[in-house]
Write an enzyme that holds these catalytic residues in place. Structure first.
Site, PDB file in Angstrom:
ATOM      1  N   ARG A 155     -33.655  17.276  13.869  1.00 25.85           N
ATOM      2  CA  ARG A 155     -32.549  16.300  13.870  1.00 25.85           C
ATOM      3  C   ARG A 155     -32.211  15.792  12.471  1.00 25.85           C
ATOM      4  O   ARG A 155     -31.652  14.707  12.316  1.00 25.85           O
ATOM      5  CB  ARG A 155     -32.847  15.117  14.787  1.00 25.85           C
ATOM      6  CG  ARG A 155     -33.097  15.530  16.228  1.00 25.85           C
ATOM      7  CD  ARG A 155     -33.076  14.350  17.169  1.00 25.85           C
ATOM      8  NE  ARG A 155     -33.367  14.797  18.525  1.00 25.85           N
ATOM      9  CZ  ARG A 155     -34.598  14.969  19.017  1.00 25.85           C
ATOM     10  NH1 ARG A 155     -35.645  14.697  18.257  1.00 25.85           N
ATOM     11  NH2 ARG A 155     -34.770  15.413  20.240  1.00 25.85           N
TER      12      ARG A 155
ATOM     13  N   LYS B 115     -19.557  18.513   4.673  1.00 25.56           N
ATOM     14  CA  LYS B 115     -19.249  19.321   5.849  1.00 25.56           C
ATOM     15  C   LYS B 115     -20.131  20.552   5.867  1.00 25.56           C
ATOM     16  O   LYS B 115     -20.146  21.331   4.905  1.00 25.56           O
ATOM     17  CB  LYS B 115     -17.798  19.782   5.802  1.00 25.56           C
ATOM     18  CG  LYS B 115     -16.800  18.750   6.216  1.00 25.56           C
ATOM     19  CD  LYS B 115     -15.462  19.456   6.335  1.00 25.56           C
ATOM     20  CE  LYS B 115     -14.350  18.559   6.730  1.00 25.56           C
ATOM     21  NZ  LYS B 115     -13.113  19.361   6.935  1.00 25.56           N
TER      22      LYS B 115
ATOM     23  N   GLU C   7      -9.108  27.098  -5.642  1.00 24.54           N
ATOM     24  CA  GLU C   7      -9.402  25.754  -5.103  1.00 24.54           C
ATOM     25  C   GLU C   7      -9.470  24.722  -6.237  1.00 24.54           C
ATOM     26  O   GLU C   7      -9.124  23.555  -6.049  1.00 24.54           O
ATOM     27  CB  GLU C   7     -10.731  25.727  -4.323  1.00 24.54           C
ATOM     28  CG  GLU C   7     -10.773  26.570  -3.063  1.00 24.54           C
ATOM     29  CD  GLU C   7     -10.277  25.861  -1.779  1.00 24.54           C
ATOM     30  OE1 GLU C   7      -9.723  24.742  -1.852  1.00 24.54           O
ATOM     31  OE2 GLU C   7     -10.428  26.482  -0.706  1.00 24.54           O
TER      32      GLU C   7
ATOM     33  N   LYS D 119     -12.244  15.904  -5.540  1.00 26.49           N
ATOM     34  CA  LYS D 119     -12.602  15.972  -4.121  1.00 26.49           C
ATOM     35  C   LYS D 119     -13.431  14.763  -3.725  1.00 26.49           C
ATOM     36  O   LYS D 119     -13.254  14.188  -2.647  1.00 26.49           O
ATOM     37  CB  LYS D 119     -13.353  17.263  -3.798  1.00 26.49           C
ATOM     38  CG  LYS D 119     -13.713  17.310  -2.313  1.00 26.49           C
ATOM     39  CD  LYS D 119     -13.875  18.670  -1.722  1.00 26.49           C
ATOM     40  CE  LYS D 119     -14.114  18.552  -0.218  1.00 26.49           C
ATOM     41  NZ  LYS D 119     -14.602  19.793   0.379  1.00 26.49           N
TER      42      LYS D 119
ATOM     43  N   GLU E  20     -13.087  12.256   7.691  1.00 21.41           N
ATOM     44  CA  GLU E  20     -11.845  12.999   7.881  1.00 21.41           C
ATOM     45  C   GLU E  20     -10.893  12.330   8.851  1.00 21.41           C
ATOM     46  O   GLU E  20     -10.647  12.847   9.947  1.00 21.41           O
ATOM     47  CB  GLU E  20     -12.149  14.416   8.371  1.00 21.41           C
ATOM     48  CG  GLU E  20     -10.919  15.296   8.305  1.00 21.41           C
ATOM     49  CD  GLU E  20     -11.263  16.766   8.254  1.00 21.41           C
ATOM     50  OE1 GLU E  20     -12.274  17.160   8.824  1.00 21.41           O
ATOM     51  OE2 GLU E  20     -10.517  17.500   7.595  1.00 21.41           O
TER      52      GLU E  20
ATOM     53  N   ARG F  53      -8.175  12.465   3.713  1.00 19.65           N
ATOM     54  CA  ARG F  53      -8.867  13.730   3.479  1.00 19.65           C
ATOM     55  C   ARG F  53      -7.992  14.940   3.780  1.00 19.65           C
ATOM     56  O   ARG F  53      -8.210  16.031   3.247  1.00 19.65           O
ATOM     57  CB  ARG F  53     -10.143  13.754   4.327  1.00 19.65           C
ATOM     58  CG  ARG F  53     -11.136  14.774   3.856  1.00 19.65           C
ATOM     59  CD  ARG F  53     -12.514  14.473   4.412  1.00 19.65           C
ATOM     60  NE  ARG F  53     -13.398  15.591   4.158  1.00 19.65           N
ATOM     61  CZ  ARG F  53     -14.726  15.520   4.140  1.00 19.65           C
ATOM     62  NH1 ARG F  53     -15.326  14.389   4.368  1.00 19.65           N
ATOM     63  NH2 ARG F  53     -15.441  16.572   3.892  1.00 19.65           N
TER      64      ARG F  53
ATOM     65  N   ASN G 203      -6.054  19.822   2.326  1.00 22.05           N
ATOM     66  CA  ASN G 203      -5.593  21.029   3.000  1.00 22.05           C
ATOM     67  C   ASN G 203      -4.315  21.613   2.403  1.00 22.05           C
ATOM     68  O   ASN G 203      -3.692  22.478   3.016  1.00 22.05           O
ATOM     69  CB  ASN G 203      -5.374  20.746   4.487  1.00 22.05           C
ATOM     70  CG  ASN G 203      -6.692  20.583   5.212  1.00 22.05           C
ATOM     71  OD1 ASN G 203      -7.655  21.282   4.904  1.00 22.05           O
ATOM     72  ND2 ASN G 203      -6.743  19.661   6.149  1.00 22.05           N
TER      73      ASN G 203
ATOM     74  N   HIS H 212      -3.455  25.210   2.957  1.00 18.53           N
ATOM     75  CA  HIS H 212      -4.405  25.744   3.935  1.00 18.53           C
ATOM     76  C   HIS H 212      -3.784  26.047   5.302  1.00 18.53           C
ATOM     77  O   HIS H 212      -4.321  26.864   6.048  1.00 18.53           O
ATOM     78  CB  HIS H 212      -5.599  24.793   4.111  1.00 18.53           C
ATOM     79  CG  HIS H 212      -6.625  24.925   3.030  1.00 18.53           C
ATOM     80  ND1 HIS H 212      -6.341  24.671   1.701  1.00 18.53           N
ATOM     81  CD2 HIS H 212      -7.923  25.328   3.058  1.00 18.53           C
ATOM     82  CE1 HIS H 212      -7.434  24.874   0.966  1.00 18.53           C
ATOM     83  NE2 HIS H 212      -8.412  25.277   1.768  1.00 18.53           N
TER      84      HIS H 212
ATOM     85  N   HIS I 290      -4.805  29.586   6.145  1.00 22.96           N
ATOM     86  CA  HIS I 290      -5.657  29.954   7.284  1.00 22.96           C
ATOM     87  C   HIS I 290      -4.956  30.954   8.195  1.00 22.96           C
ATOM     88  O   HIS I 290      -5.583  31.878   8.714  1.00 22.96           O
ATOM     89  CB  HIS I 290      -6.034  28.709   8.096  1.00 22.96           C
ATOM     90  CG  HIS I 290      -7.102  27.876   7.452  1.00 22.96           C
ATOM     91  ND1 HIS I 290      -7.212  26.520   7.653  1.00 22.96           N
ATOM     92  CD2 HIS I 290      -8.101  28.204   6.606  1.00 22.96           C
ATOM     93  CE1 HIS I 290      -8.238  26.054   6.956  1.00 22.96           C
ATOM     94  NE2 HIS I 290      -8.795  27.060   6.308  1.00 22.96           N
TER      95      HIS I 290
ATOM     96  N   HIS J   5     -10.309  33.817   0.990  1.00 25.67           N
ATOM     97  CA  HIS J   5      -9.781  32.480   1.229  1.00 25.67           C
ATOM     98  C   HIS J   5      -8.957  31.960   0.039  1.00 25.67           C
ATOM     99  O   HIS J   5      -7.840  31.459   0.220  1.00 25.67           O
ATOM    100  CB  HIS J   5     -10.946  31.541   1.552  1.00 25.67           C
ATOM    101  CG  HIS J   5     -10.552  30.127   1.792  1.00 25.67           C
ATOM    102  ND1 HIS J   5      -9.825  29.744   2.897  1.00 25.67           N
ATOM    103  CD2 HIS J   5     -10.758  29.000   1.065  1.00 25.67           C
ATOM    104  CE1 HIS J   5      -9.611  28.432   2.836  1.00 25.67           C
ATOM    105  NE2 HIS J   5     -10.174  27.961   1.742  1.00 25.67           N
TER     106      HIS J   5
END
Ligand SMILES: NC(=O)c1ccc[n+]([C@@H]2O[C@H](COP(=O)([O-])OP(=O)(O)OC[C@H]3O[C@@H](n4cnc5c(N)ncnc54)[C@H](O)[C@@H]3O)[C@@H](O)[C@H]2O)c1
Ligand SMILES: NC(=O)c1ccc[n+]([C@@H]2O[C@H](COP(=O)([O-])OP(=O)(O)OC[C@H]3O[C@@H](n4cnc5c(N)ncnc54)[C@H](O)[C@@H]3O)[C@@H](O)[C@H]2O)c1
Ligand SMILES: [Zn+2]
Ligand SMILES: [Zn+2]
Lengths: 364, 364
Positions: free
Chosen positions: A123, A144, A186, A228, A238, A242, A246, A249, A253, A266
């Site tokens: 955990r 993330k 990026e 960032k 988020e 945030r 994107n 993106h 994507h 990417h």
């Protein structure tokens, strides 16, 4: 060496960036409470491991740490629950306990995977990132972590902040050229969404960055992480701000998906996506210069700005519709309003987006 | 109906306990911010589903919720990463998004599994527990969710608190007798570690509890949850105090492992473990009455108090050595110092524990 703190209250952590910071891994670990009594687990992939793993292990063992390693096959496929289970097996056999630390030595793939191991093993145990790609400056901020499901990317994961990040520009020297460019895409994004000066700096230093000049890399990664980090500090889970991360993106994507994740990496996909967002901005009445400058910077890095013509517009549009940024008949888009500034526009018509996609195929 | 709040700052949540509280599932969901715009996912198992799932689905649909269900095979085996991946597949196909809620309808197995789905799907969505076993009063407080690894139980998981818990004593009426007793064993534990009066109440109400009398169950579950909640509120991330919840578990876990998880269920194993801890207490100089009372209460519930003689003492000892509660040549044990009071003794000699294990085989 540069140091940056990602401000997240009691989960704040430092990022150390510079040539050869890894030489001091032992004092850094000691300073940041990485325990010696419990084994460490380093996760890496089979391209990075032969280049950089031995040295890290040797340094740590010389410093009195017990180390076990788990090397996965390079590539996005490693981000799976099956591989996670194997890594946890290694951890259990090595006796990792709640005072242990999981270390990611690699790019975004290893970072996301090892990070989710750290988040879920018993955990949650300590986590350290040693990013070895330029793109990973993005994944080393924000906490993330995730693995993929056969039906969706990054869908099973957590927010789990590292104790520290050690970013050694020396490890980047072995990066394949295509990965270098993709990572810089990026970095440029972080200029375009937040800091026009940084975007200009990137453009001026394109050759140095592409040549992996350590000083240029140090500053570029530092400022990229910092932008960032400012955004993430204000919106850890988020919710709203945030979303500006994107930029490029939504289209990006969709392109990756339609190209079946093997034609475009990417960073390339979002390069095309950022040109698309800039085109959209102009159509929405924002200054023409946004498009001109965005395209010029990305071109300077040899990043793609034209959408491959054989990718079907319908397929791209429907891939975007599946994106959760699409609500009630209108599309949600990150739209630049200037270089270094963006807004979230929740009311972009799908027809306008289709026009942009079509025109992206005709770019010079 | 009784209501209890598990106090965890901004993660506090209510537990509603009573006969037929499920009838009001819709108003409870509306009150606690469960969204109607996004699909709900109910996870259950194939013994519980035929008994209780249809009604829950019908109530929710009548209340304007969109519901999808995933039923797993009953039993501990469902707590695996493979099953988690299947459930996430169901979630993706049904279009679950970040505003969705995952609901556990079942015992501790379904609670732990669905809870980890909720914790990790899109890095965390809302979670609701509808416990259908008595034992699950334990798992519905504390936020521990997890799946098993082939090499270790509960090793991959998270802390993820539910939005609310709906504990309908009517659903318990279909519980097999052995599960009833096993669950009551944890309820008694909550008396033994914290509240002598509650332990006495359990003893006096043994027949009513065993007969699943709704009023007795309501109070017993309420007070059991409350005791656990007091402990967890003071120590959410399991640092120190929370360890007292392990009364009987060091021996109990070892017995479960040595009996290969098929001879003793968890509640039975900890019943024997609690008698062992009481014996140990007396050997350490605490009042004889601890042992007499502990054993008398558990016997009244028909719970086992003798260790099956064919389980090898050596195997039991070595299973305990693997337990993380064992440090530097001494064992760490939760030791009662009175009925309703325990201490963490970090200095128990392994020889004394062996003596207790041997004597537990000779119990009447
Ligand atoms: N968590 C986040 O916030 C976040 C942000 C962005 C991207 N990501 C994730 O990151 C992943 C992409 O990251 P990436 O581009 O770093 O991919 P990657 O980790 O797959 O690395 C790219 C390739 O370069 C190789 N490589 C890495 N470092 C090297 C080195 N120093 N020398 C030689 N070869 C090296 C790798 O083996 C791999 O083949 C994706 O899975 C994406 O989802 C996560
Ligand atoms: N998260 C925590 O804090 C925590 C605490 C204690 C236990 N646990 C976990 O809980 C699990 C054990 O829980 P459990 O004892 O509830 O087991 P369980 O969920 O397997 O239920 C026991 C059996 O009873 C059946 N059943 C459940 N409700 C029923 C009903 N109303 N009518 C008829 N049959 C029913 C189930 O199908 C199953 O066969 C273990 O996996 C343990 O690790 C977790
Ligand atoms: Zn990206
Ligand atoms: Zn228990």
């Amino acid at each position: 060496m540069r140091e940056l703190t990602v401000e997240l209250g009691e989960r704040s952590y430092p990022i150390y960036i510079g040539q050869h910071v890894l030489n001091d891994i032992v004092p850094f670990f000691e300073k940041h409470g990485i325990r010696k009594g419990s084994p460490l687990l380093i996760v890496s992939d089979d391209r990075i491991a032969p280049l950089h793993l031995t040295r890290v292990v040797e340094l740590l063992e010389a410093g009195g740490f017990t180390v076990v390693t788990h090397v996965v096959e390079a590539g996005e496929k490693a981000k799976s629950l099956g591989i996670l289970e194997q890594i946890v097996g290694t951890a259990l056999n090595a006796g990792l306990d709640r005072n242990s630390t999981v270390i990611a030595l690699g790019g975004g793939v290893v970072g996301d995977l090892a990070g989710f191991v750290a988040a879920s093993y018993m955990r949650g145990v300590r986590f350290v990132q040693i990013p070895t790609t330029i793109l990973a400056h993005d994944s080393s901020v924000g906490g993330k972590v995730a693995v993929n499901h056969p039906l969706a990317k990054n869908i099973i994961g957590a927010f789990h902040q590292p104790e520290l990040v050690l970013y050694d520009t020396a490890t980047l020297q072995t990066l394949p050229e295509r990965e270098v460019k993709a990572g810089l895409s990026e970095m440029i994004k972080h200029g375009l969404i937040w800091d026009a000066e940084f975007a200009a700096w990137c453009e001026e230093n394109a050759e140095r960055l592409l040549a992996l000049d350590p000083e240029a890399l140090e500053y570029g990664l530092y400022r990229g992480c910092e932008v960032k980090s400012i955004v993430v500090s204000r919106d850890e889970r988020e919710n709203d701000l945030r979303a500006i991360l994107n930029l490029g993106h939504t289209i990006g994507h969709a392109l990756e998906a339609v190209a079946k994740y093997n034609e475009l990496v990417h960073g390339e996909a979002i390069s095309i996506g950022m040109v698309g967002s800039a085109k959209l901005a102009v159509k929405l009445g924002h200054p023409e210069n946004i498009y001109v400058t965005t395209k010029r910077i990305l071109s300077k890095f040899g990043l793609p700005t034209r959408l491959p013509a054989h990718l079907e517009t319908d397929a791209i549009m429907s891939a975007m519709m599946h994106d959760k940024k699409f609500k009630e008949g209108k599309m949600v888009f990150v739209v630049p309003t200037d270089i270094g500034k963006v807004e979230i526009n929740k009311n972009v018509s799908a027809d306008l987006v289709r026009e942009v996609v079509e025109q992206l195929k005709q770019e010079a």
